[in-house]
Design a protein around this motif. Structure first.
Motif, PDB file in Angstrom:
ATOM      1  N   GLY A  92       0.896  -1.101   0.116  1.00 50.39           N
ATOM      2  CA  GLY A  92       0.040   0.136  -0.029  1.00 50.39           C
ATOM      3  C   GLY A  92       1.082   1.085  -0.210  1.00 50.39           C
ATOM      4  O   GLY A  92       0.359   2.351  -0.020  1.00 50.39           O
ATOM      5  N   ASP A  93       2.124   1.185   0.090  1.00 48.90           N
ATOM      6  CA  ASP A  93       3.037   2.283   0.074  1.00 48.90           C
ATOM      7  C   ASP A  93       2.953   2.895  -1.236  1.00 48.90           C
ATOM      8  O   ASP A  93       2.991   2.272  -2.363  1.00 48.90           O
ATOM      9  CB  ASP A  93       4.447   2.167   0.545  1.00 48.90           C
ATOM     10  CG  ASP A  93       4.732   1.718   1.790  1.00 48.90           C
ATOM     11  OD1 ASP A  93       3.858   2.417   2.574  1.00 48.90           O
ATOM     12  OD2 ASP A  93       5.626   1.470   2.321  1.00 48.90           O
ATOM     13  N   PHE A  94       3.263   4.180  -1.483  1.00 48.38           N
ATOM     14  CA  PHE A  94       3.346   4.967  -2.941  1.00 48.38           C
ATOM     15  C   PHE A  94       4.696   5.576  -2.650  1.00 48.38           C
ATOM     16  O   PHE A  94       4.659   6.609  -1.753  1.00 48.38           O
ATOM     17  CB  PHE A  94       2.248   6.114  -2.959  1.00 48.38           C
ATOM     18  CG  PHE A  94       2.436   6.497  -4.447  1.00 48.38           C
ATOM     19  CD1 PHE A  94       3.441   6.763  -5.102  1.00 48.38           C
ATOM     20  CD2 PHE A  94       0.946   6.389  -5.063  1.00 48.38           C
ATOM     21  CE1 PHE A  94       3.486   7.324  -6.407  1.00 48.38           C
ATOM     22  CE2 PHE A  94       0.893   6.909  -6.496  1.00 48.38           C
ATOM     23  CZ  PHE A  94       2.241   7.426  -6.991  1.00 48.38           C
ATOM     24  N   VAL A  95       5.664   4.992  -2.916  1.00 49.13           N
ATOM     25  CA  VAL A  95       7.000   5.761  -3.107  1.00 49.13           C
ATOM     26  C   VAL A  95       7.369   6.602  -4.243  1.00 49.13           C
ATOM     27  O   VAL A  95       7.360   6.086  -5.237  1.00 49.13           O
ATOM     28  CB  VAL A  95       8.077   4.522  -2.762  1.00 49.13           C
ATOM     29  CG1 VAL A  95       9.398   5.203  -2.584  1.00 49.13           C
ATOM     30  CG2 VAL A  95       7.648   3.478  -1.565  1.00 49.13           C
ATOM     31  N   GLY A  96       7.966   7.643  -3.863  1.00 44.70           N
ATOM     32  CA  GLY A  96       8.636   8.502  -4.686  1.00 44.70           C
ATOM     33  C   GLY A  96       9.771   8.253  -4.713  1.00 44.70           C
ATOM     34  O   GLY A  96      10.545   8.478  -3.640  1.00 44.70           O
ATOM     35  N   LEU A  97      10.424   7.992  -5.615  1.00 43.29           N
ATOM     36  CA  LEU A  97      11.974   7.819  -5.906  1.00 43.29           C
ATOM     37  C   LEU A  97      12.849   8.822  -6.441  1.00 43.29           C
ATOM     38  O   LEU A  97      12.538   8.783  -7.841  1.00 43.29           O
ATOM     39  CB  LEU A  97      12.197   6.332  -6.380  1.00 43.29           C
ATOM     40  CG  LEU A  97      13.916   5.847  -6.725  1.00 43.29           C
ATOM     41  CD1 LEU A  97      14.662   6.081  -5.544  1.00 43.29           C
ATOM     42  CD2 LEU A  97      13.705   4.610  -7.158  1.00 43.29           C
ATOM     43  N   ALA A  98      13.533   9.605  -5.961  1.00 39.04           N
ATOM     44  CA  ALA A  98      14.004  10.792  -6.484  1.00 39.04           C
ATOM     45  C   ALA A  98      15.542  10.987  -6.528  1.00 39.04           C
ATOM     46  O   ALA A  98      16.155  10.046  -5.416  1.00 39.04           O
ATOM     47  CB  ALA A  98      13.477  12.029  -5.882  1.00 39.04           C
ATOM     48  N   GLY A  99      16.134  11.937  -7.053  1.00 42.38           N
ATOM     49  CA  GLY A  99      17.683  11.838  -6.817  1.00 42.38           C
ATOM     50  C   GLY A  99      18.241  12.419  -8.270  1.00 42.38           C
ATOM     51  O   GLY A  99      17.630  12.488  -9.464  1.00 42.38           O
ATOM     52  N   PRO A 100      19.340  13.123  -8.203  1.00 42.67           N
ATOM     53  CA  PRO A 100      19.919  13.772  -9.386  1.00 42.67           C
ATOM     54  C   PRO A 100      20.123  12.827 -10.409  1.00 42.67           C
ATOM     55  O   PRO A 100      20.262  11.518 -10.204  1.00 42.67           O
ATOM     56  CB  PRO A 100      21.230  14.311  -8.937  1.00 42.67           C
ATOM     57  CG  PRO A 100      21.525  13.813  -7.737  1.00 42.67           C
ATOM     58  CD  PRO A 100      20.283  13.179  -6.986  1.00 42.67           C
TER      59      PRO A 100
END
Lengths: 272, 249
Positions: free
Chosen positions: B29-37
């Motif tokens: 049920g997690d909604f993970v935003g994966l960010a980074g340069p």
């Protein structure tokens, strides 16, 4: 005209040529679509050159040439795939290296052995009108095996052709599928050498597929149209070659090119 | 239920460390935003999770099964980057393309049944592109293509959906529609989502967790915690941190 055609069909060598040609044309067209889309069009050329070396080897040692050519060309096809997958050598270069190995081996064997120049000539340029009953049965049997294998693995082949990594994530063993494509290609090339010769065999893989890709919207449709164009070219090519007394292999290829040029022309005009 | 558990995952390619010491636990049920340069290792992490990239780790499980032995790929839907280029030269209708997504539900010989075709039709209908079923994939607009790619990723009814920069080439209106579809999947169908994105200003509207990478984990946790974390203010600068958090409802 129809009488002439019916008369032609009375000849058993024409019947053999047409039946073998239809099977091999179908085989090359279907496999060609997968190879062209995977940008491996020239693998046909490379393996045809390997088949030259393998056929020369068979002739030199007095062994049935196709019996030597099929396993050796399969090994060469797998070697190309392994080189592409596990080394930094590009696909084009891998095909070129294996191709050069095959043709140079063939030239040396032909030179050292002498005596089988006429047989080698027939493999270089092909002559489907001279196909024997044994070769016909071989063509039908192996075509049946190759086409059945493609039918059973159809969706895996399509997925690997679109994107190998996505296919892998779907649980498809992509190494098995790659190897399968290599083996099927090798068998198809060796079988087709008799039809159009080593020099032109890759065109049977490339041209019907390239023509069909110009005018098809789906994968199934591309396969059907490539098959239709290929079989039509084989039938017309054989008839024209017999009537005009010109080499059948080159005539089949030129008929294919005629279809391709027409389709491309119509497409360019309709797009403009 | 743990969907992904990683403990001290590292990736080295040609003696260059790409990722080091990544530890996280993603729950159902997690909604993970994966960010980074750029070059942070985002795609490499996803490829590791999907078993495409060799790695070392103390623990690396997918649905409680070690990633290297994982077989239930129908539980995972994946929408990679740059599919548009491949679609441009591939002669498939939308229905043919989406059908490929059903192969993960089968073992060899993967024979397609009427049920599979029905699943494809249902998925196309759900995403509002059933009228495009017989259209060549290459002739669709950018937004329509993204829906077709999503339909393929969803047609096996996955429990985990991984998307690698899916909205890059989309205009703002279509991007917003796309995010709404993802939100519906996450909130109403309990699909766990990992979304790689550069769009840090928008992702906070949808994701409940943020993973910020720069060859190692800079932040992993709830979005609210990110916004309140003074060490993140030091790293990003308070202006950038505010920009990321600003859109978060």
């Amino acid at each position: 005209m129809i009488n002439t055609l019916l008369e032609l069909l009375q000849y058993s060598f024409i019947q053999r040529a047409l039946i073998a040609g239809i099977f091999l044309g179908l085989l090359c067209a279907i496999l060609g679509v997968f190879l062209v889309l995977r940008r491996l069009s020239l693998i046909g050329d490379g393996l045809a050159h390997v088949s030259f070396g393998a056929l020369a080897l068979g002739l030199a040692f007095g062994v049935y040439p196709f019996g030597v050519a099929v396993p050796l060309v399969i090994v060469a096809a797998i070697a190309i795939q392994l080189m592409i997958r596990y080394t930094s050598v590009d696909g084009d270069a891998a095909i070129g290296i294996i191709s050069a190995t095959g043709i140079s081996t063939g030239i040396i064997l032909a030179s050292v052995s002498g005596g089988f120049n006429i047989d080698i000539y027939s493999f270089l340029f092909g002559n489907i009108l001279a196909i024997s009953s044994l070769e016909l049965y071989l063509a039908i049997g192996l075509s049946g095996i190759v086409l059945s294998t493609i039918a059973v693995s159809y969706h895996e082949l399509v997925y690997v052709t679109f994107d190998e990594e996505q296919a892998q994530i779907s649980g498809i063993n992509t190494t098995v599928i790659q190897t399968l494509i290599s083996i099927l290609t090798a068998i198809t090339i060796v079988l087709s050498v008799k039809m159009v010769g080593i020099m032109l065999v890759s065109s049977l893989l490339i041209i019907p597929a390239s023509s069909a890709l110009q005018i098809s919207s789906g994968f199934g449709e591309t396969l059907r149209r490539a098959s239709l164009l290929s079989i039509t070219s084989v039938i017309f090519g054989i008839i024209i070659a017999f009537v005009l007394d010109v080499p059948p292999g080159a005539t089949i290829v030129l008929t294919n090119i005629g279809f391709f040029a027409t389709i491309l022309g119509i497409r360019l005009i309709s797009d403009s | 239920m743990s969907i992904i558990q990683l403990d001290n995952l590292s990736v080295t390619i040609q003696n260059t460390p790409i990722l080091s010491g990544v530890s996280l636990d993603i729950s159902q049920g997690d909604f993970v935003g994966l960010a980074g340069p750029n070059g942070a290792g985002k795609s490499t992490l996803i490829r590791s999770i999907l078993g495409l990239q060799p790695f070392t780790a103390e623990t690396a499980t997918l649905f409680d099964s070690p990633i290297r032995q994982f077989k239930d790929w129908h539980k995972v839907g994946y929408m990679p980057q740059k599919q548009t280029n491949k679609a441009k030269n591939f002669p498939a209708t939308v229905a043919e393309f989406v059908l490929l997504g059903r192969l993960s539900t089968k073992h060899w010989p993967r024979i397609i049944s009427a049920k599979d075709r029905e699943a494809v039709n249902n998925q196309l209908t759900k995403l509002g592109i059933d009228h495009l079923a017989n259209r060549p994939l290459s002739t669709l607009s950018g937004g329509q293509q993204q829906r077709a790619f999503l339909a393929k990723a969803l047609v096996s009814n996955p429990e985990l959906l991984i998307l690698d920069e899916p909205t890059n080439a989309l205009d703002p209106e279509i991007r917003s529609e796309f995010f709404e579809i993802l939100q519906d999947l996450n909130q109403n169908h309990q699909v766990t989502i990992i979304l790689i994105t550069h769009d840090t200003g928008t992702i906070g509207q949808f994701a409940n967790k943020l993973l910020f990478l720069d060859t190692k984990v800079l932040f992993w946790g709830d979005f609210q915690d990110f916004c309140a974390d003074p060490s993140m203010s030091n790293y990003f600068g308070s202006s950038e941190q505010h920009h990321i958090c600003h859109q978060h409802d």
